[in-house]
Design a protein around this motif. Structure first.
Motif, PDB file in Angstrom:
ATOM      1  N   GLU A   3       0.825  -1.176   0.122  1.00 37.75           N
ATOM      2  CA  GLU A   3       0.011   0.022  -0.111  1.00 37.75           C
ATOM      3  C   GLU A   3       0.904   1.246  -0.392  1.00 37.75           C
ATOM      4  O   GLU A   3       1.787   1.260   0.779  1.00 37.75           O
ATOM      5  CB  GLU A   3      -0.922   0.211   1.183  1.00 37.75           C
ATOM      6  CG  GLU A   3      -1.843   1.259   1.275  1.00 37.75           C
ATOM      7  CD  GLU A   3      -3.175   0.821   1.532  1.00 37.75           C
ATOM      8  OE1 GLU A   3      -4.018   2.014   1.698  1.00 37.75           O
ATOM      9  OE2 GLU A   3      -3.673  -0.204   1.325  1.00 37.75           O
ATOM     10  N   VAL A   4       0.832   2.082  -1.012  1.00 37.25           N
ATOM     11  CA  VAL A   4       1.371   3.241  -0.988  1.00 37.25           C
ATOM     12  C   VAL A   4       0.508   4.355  -1.372  1.00 37.25           C
ATOM     13  O   VAL A   4      -0.516   4.378  -2.352  1.00 37.25           O
ATOM     14  CB  VAL A   4       2.414   3.428  -2.201  1.00 37.25           C
ATOM     15  CG1 VAL A   4       3.102   4.747  -2.698  1.00 37.25           C
ATOM     16  CG2 VAL A   4       3.577   2.207  -1.949  1.00 37.25           C
ATOM     17  N   SER A   5       0.587   5.421  -0.805  1.00 31.30           N
ATOM     18  CA  SER A   5      -0.288   6.620  -1.118  1.00 31.30           C
ATOM     19  C   SER A   5       0.963   7.887  -1.445  1.00 31.30           C
ATOM     20  O   SER A   5       1.976   7.698  -1.548  1.00 31.30           O
ATOM     21  CB  SER A   5      -0.878   7.053   0.217  1.00 31.30           C
ATOM     22  OG  SER A   5       0.073   7.619   1.034  1.00 31.30           O
ATOM     23  N   VAL A   6       0.429   8.923  -2.029  1.00 27.97           N
ATOM     24  CA  VAL A   6       0.957  10.108  -2.489  1.00 27.97           C
ATOM     25  C   VAL A   6       0.634  11.356  -2.051  1.00 27.97           C
ATOM     26  O   VAL A   6      -0.522  11.454  -1.628  1.00 27.97           O
ATOM     27  CB  VAL A   6       1.096  10.233  -4.174  1.00 27.97           C
ATOM     28  CG1 VAL A   6       1.791   9.045  -4.599  1.00 27.97           C
ATOM     29  CG2 VAL A   6      -0.417  10.105  -4.688  1.00 27.97           C
ATOM     30  N   ARG A   7       1.481  12.181  -1.684  1.00 25.55           N
ATOM     31  CA  ARG A   7       1.154  13.634  -1.184  1.00 25.55           C
ATOM     32  C   ARG A   7       2.223  14.474  -1.842  1.00 25.55           C
ATOM     33  O   ARG A   7       3.043  14.291  -2.491  1.00 25.55           O
ATOM     34  CB  ARG A   7       1.295  13.673   0.320  1.00 25.55           C
ATOM     35  CG  ARG A   7       3.011  13.509   0.608  1.00 25.55           C
ATOM     36  CD  ARG A   7       3.146  13.752   2.089  1.00 25.55           C
ATOM     37  NE  ARG A   7       4.242  13.406   2.618  1.00 25.55           N
ATOM     38  CZ  ARG A   7       5.784  14.051   2.234  1.00 25.55           C
ATOM     39  NH1 ARG A   7       6.018  14.943   1.403  1.00 25.55           N
ATOM     40  NH2 ARG A   7       6.861  13.253   2.650  1.00 25.55           N
ATOM     41  N   MET A   9       5.151  16.927  -2.818  1.00 24.01           N
ATOM     42  CA  MET A   9       6.467  17.119  -2.148  1.00 24.01           C
ATOM     43  C   MET A   9       6.479  18.265  -1.209  1.00 24.01           C
ATOM     44  O   MET A   9       5.965  19.377  -1.623  1.00 24.01           O
ATOM     45  CB  MET A   9       7.615  17.206  -3.143  1.00 24.01           C
ATOM     46  CG  MET A   9       7.709  16.032  -4.025  1.00 24.01           C
ATOM     47  SD  MET A   9       8.998  16.350  -5.512  1.00 24.01           S
ATOM     48  CE  MET A   9       9.012  14.875  -6.357  1.00 24.01           C
ATOM     49  N   THR A  10       7.334  18.333  -0.395  1.00 21.65           N
ATOM     50  CA  THR A  10       7.805  19.293   0.462  1.00 21.65           C
ATOM     51  C   THR A  10       8.900  19.997  -0.329  1.00 21.65           C
ATOM     52  O   THR A  10       9.285  19.907  -1.256  1.00 21.65           O
ATOM     53  CB  THR A  10       8.482  19.196   1.752  1.00 21.65           C
ATOM     54  OG1 THR A  10       9.761  18.357   1.527  1.00 21.65           O
ATOM     55  CG2 THR A  10       7.593  18.412   2.514  1.00 21.65           C
ATOM     56  N   ALA A  11       9.027  21.518   0.185  1.00 20.54           N
ATOM     57  CA  ALA A  11      10.117  22.208  -0.679  1.00 20.54           C
ATOM     58  C   ALA A  11      11.438  21.377  -0.516  1.00 20.54           C
ATOM     59  O   ALA A  11      11.967  21.755  -1.562  1.00 20.54           O
ATOM     60  CB  ALA A  11      10.050  23.627   0.177  1.00 20.54           C
ATOM     61  N   THR A  12      11.766  21.087   0.687  1.00 21.30           N
ATOM     62  CA  THR A  12      13.285  20.528   0.608  1.00 21.30           C
ATOM     63  C   THR A  12      13.247  19.166  -0.290  1.00 21.30           C
ATOM     64  O   THR A  12      14.183  18.892  -0.988  1.00 21.30           O
ATOM     65  CB  THR A  12      13.454  19.980   2.126  1.00 21.30           C
ATOM     66  OG1 THR A  12      13.573  21.219   3.051  1.00 21.30           O
ATOM     67  CG2 THR A  12      14.874  19.325   2.198  1.00 21.30           C
ATOM     68  N   GLU A  13      12.161  18.324  -0.250  1.00 15.93           N
ATOM     69  CA  GLU A  13      11.991  17.186  -1.219  1.00 15.93           C
ATOM     70  C   GLU A  13      11.964  17.397  -2.674  1.00 15.93           C
ATOM     71  O   GLU A  13      12.737  16.910  -3.360  1.00 15.93           O
ATOM     72  CB  GLU A  13      10.839  16.464  -0.922  1.00 15.93           C
ATOM     73  CG  GLU A  13      10.679  15.773   0.639  1.00 15.93           C
ATOM     74  CD  GLU A  13       9.157  15.088   0.537  1.00 15.93           C
ATOM     75  OE1 GLU A  13       9.206  14.412   1.505  1.00 15.93           O
ATOM     76  OE2 GLU A  13       8.278  15.666   0.193  1.00 15.93           O
ATOM     77  N   PHE A  14      11.264  18.682  -2.952  1.00  9.66           N
ATOM     78  CA  PHE A  14      11.336  19.350  -4.390  1.00  9.66           C
ATOM     79  C   PHE A  14      12.778  19.607  -4.796  1.00  9.66           C
ATOM     80  O   PHE A  14      13.402  19.252  -5.565  1.00  9.66           O
ATOM     81  CB  PHE A  14      10.418  20.577  -4.623  1.00  9.66           C
ATOM     82  CG  PHE A  14      10.060  20.807  -5.794  1.00  9.66           C
ATOM     83  CD1 PHE A  14       9.147  20.168  -6.545  1.00  9.66           C
ATOM     84  CD2 PHE A  14      11.025  22.018  -6.152  1.00  9.66           C
ATOM     85  CE1 PHE A  14       9.147  20.660  -7.974  1.00  9.66           C
ATOM     86  CE2 PHE A  14      10.819  22.468  -7.796  1.00  9.66           C
ATOM     87  CZ  PHE A  14      10.100  21.782  -8.305  1.00  9.66           C
ATOM     88  N   ASP A  66       4.006   5.737   7.180  1.00  6.23           N
ATOM     89  CA  ASP A  66       4.536   7.232   7.356  1.00  6.23           C
ATOM     90  C   ASP A  66       6.042   7.570   6.781  1.00  6.23           C
ATOM     91  O   ASP A  66       6.412   8.404   6.834  1.00  6.23           O
ATOM     92  CB  ASP A  66       4.354   7.539   8.877  1.00  6.23           C
ATOM     93  CG  ASP A  66       5.159   6.634   9.744  1.00  6.23           C
ATOM     94  OD1 ASP A  66       5.895   5.853   9.134  1.00  6.23           O
ATOM     95  OD2 ASP A  66       5.555   7.410  10.749  1.00  6.23           O
ATOM     96  N   GLN A  67       6.594   6.471   5.935  1.00  6.45           N
ATOM     97  CA  GLN A  67       7.941   6.407   5.710  1.00  6.45           C
ATOM     98  C   GLN A  67       7.644   6.832   3.947  1.00  6.45           C
ATOM     99  O   GLN A  67       7.142   6.337   3.101  1.00  6.45           O
ATOM    100  CB  GLN A  67       8.299   5.105   5.430  1.00  6.45           C
ATOM    101  CG  GLN A  67       9.900   5.046   5.056  1.00  6.45           C
ATOM    102  CD  GLN A  67      10.822   5.695   5.973  1.00  6.45           C
ATOM    103  OE1 GLN A  67      10.700   5.574   7.191  1.00  6.45           O
ATOM    104  NE2 GLN A  67      11.575   6.407   5.409  1.00  6.45           N
ATOM    105  N   PRO A  68       8.527   8.177   3.615  1.00  8.07           N
ATOM    106  CA  PRO A  68       8.478   8.499   2.236  1.00  8.07           C
ATOM    107  C   PRO A  68       9.540   7.312   1.536  1.00  8.07           C
ATOM    108  O   PRO A  68      10.479   6.941   2.096  1.00  8.07           O
ATOM    109  CB  PRO A  68       9.427   9.727   2.255  1.00  8.07           C
ATOM    110  CG  PRO A  68       9.271  10.480   3.577  1.00  8.07           C
ATOM    111  CD  PRO A  68       8.803   9.155   4.568  1.00  8.07           C
ATOM    112  N   ILE A  69       8.874   6.870   0.484  1.00 13.43           N
ATOM    113  CA  ILE A  69       9.677   5.666  -0.421  1.00 13.43           C
ATOM    114  C   ILE A  69      10.194   5.937  -1.821  1.00 13.43           C
ATOM    115  O   ILE A  69      10.750   5.128  -2.399  1.00 13.43           O
ATOM    116  CB  ILE A  69       8.860   4.411  -0.328  1.00 13.43           C
ATOM    117  CG1 ILE A  69       7.333   4.539  -0.950  1.00 13.43           C
ATOM    118  CG2 ILE A  69       8.646   3.869   1.018  1.00 13.43           C
ATOM    119  CD1 ILE A  69       7.335   4.544  -2.190  1.00 13.43           C
ATOM    120  N   GLY A  70       9.477   7.008  -2.224  1.00 19.35           N
ATOM    121  CA  GLY A  70       9.727   7.486  -3.595  1.00 19.35           C
ATOM    122  C   GLY A  70       9.174   8.861  -4.081  1.00 19.35           C
ATOM    123  O   GLY A  70       8.500   9.335  -3.420  1.00 19.35           O
TER     124      GLY A  70
END
Length: 154
Positions: A3-7, A9-14, A66-70
């Motif tokens: 199961e993966v959801s998307v949100r 990106m934060t500014a740092t992630e971007f 709650d873990q970013p994976i991609g």
């Protein structure tokens, strides 16, 4: 399937993604013989910025629990104007999360996000040397609509 959801990106992630995306794309273009190595990173960075400035884009972080994976980059406006067709510019599962079915789940979550954004179909490009990705897309229901072939003449 995991199961993966998307949100969004934060500014740092971007910013981290923009750097890594440009570096990877520049390497691929140089390896494919499309660009000279000199200036390739800058060319990739500028090209990505121009694409992002034109049209409606989703820049998403994939999350398992709650873990970013991609991450995903989907243009809701197709670059060649195909009506109702979104375009998947980038999808990547972080190296430490690979091999657990998360790529397929991330792709499915991106498809749902594109559908929610009004897309009726999703198109992508894959380099011919990336057989693993091509197999994932084909087994996920994608069909080949165009191909480019090249033969060195030297």
């Amino acid at each position: 399937m995991a199961e993966v959801s998307v949100r969004p990106m934060t500014a740092t992630e971007f910013e981290n993604w923009q750097h890594e995306l440009a570096a990877d794309y520049a390497r691929e273009q140089v390896a494919a013989g499309n660009w000279p190595a000199e200036g390739a990173y800058e060319r990739a960075r500028e090209g990505n910025a121009a694409l992002l400035a034109a049209g409606d884009h989703l820049t998403l972080t994939g999350v398992a629990g709650d873990q970013p994976i991609g991450r995903l980059w989907i243009g809701l406006d197709h670059p060649r104007g195909v009506p109702g067709c979104a375009f998947l510019y980038d999808i990547e599962v972080a190296a430490e999360h690979r091999g657990r079915g998360l790529g397929r789940a991330l792709l499915a979550a991106g498809e749902e996000a594109a559908r929610a954004g009004g897309a009726q179909s999703l198109e992508l490009n894959v380099f011919g040397s990336n057989a693993k990705a091509a197999a994932l897309y084909l087994s996920s229901g994608y069909e080949v609509v165009t191909q480019q072939l090249r033969k060195p003449l030297s």
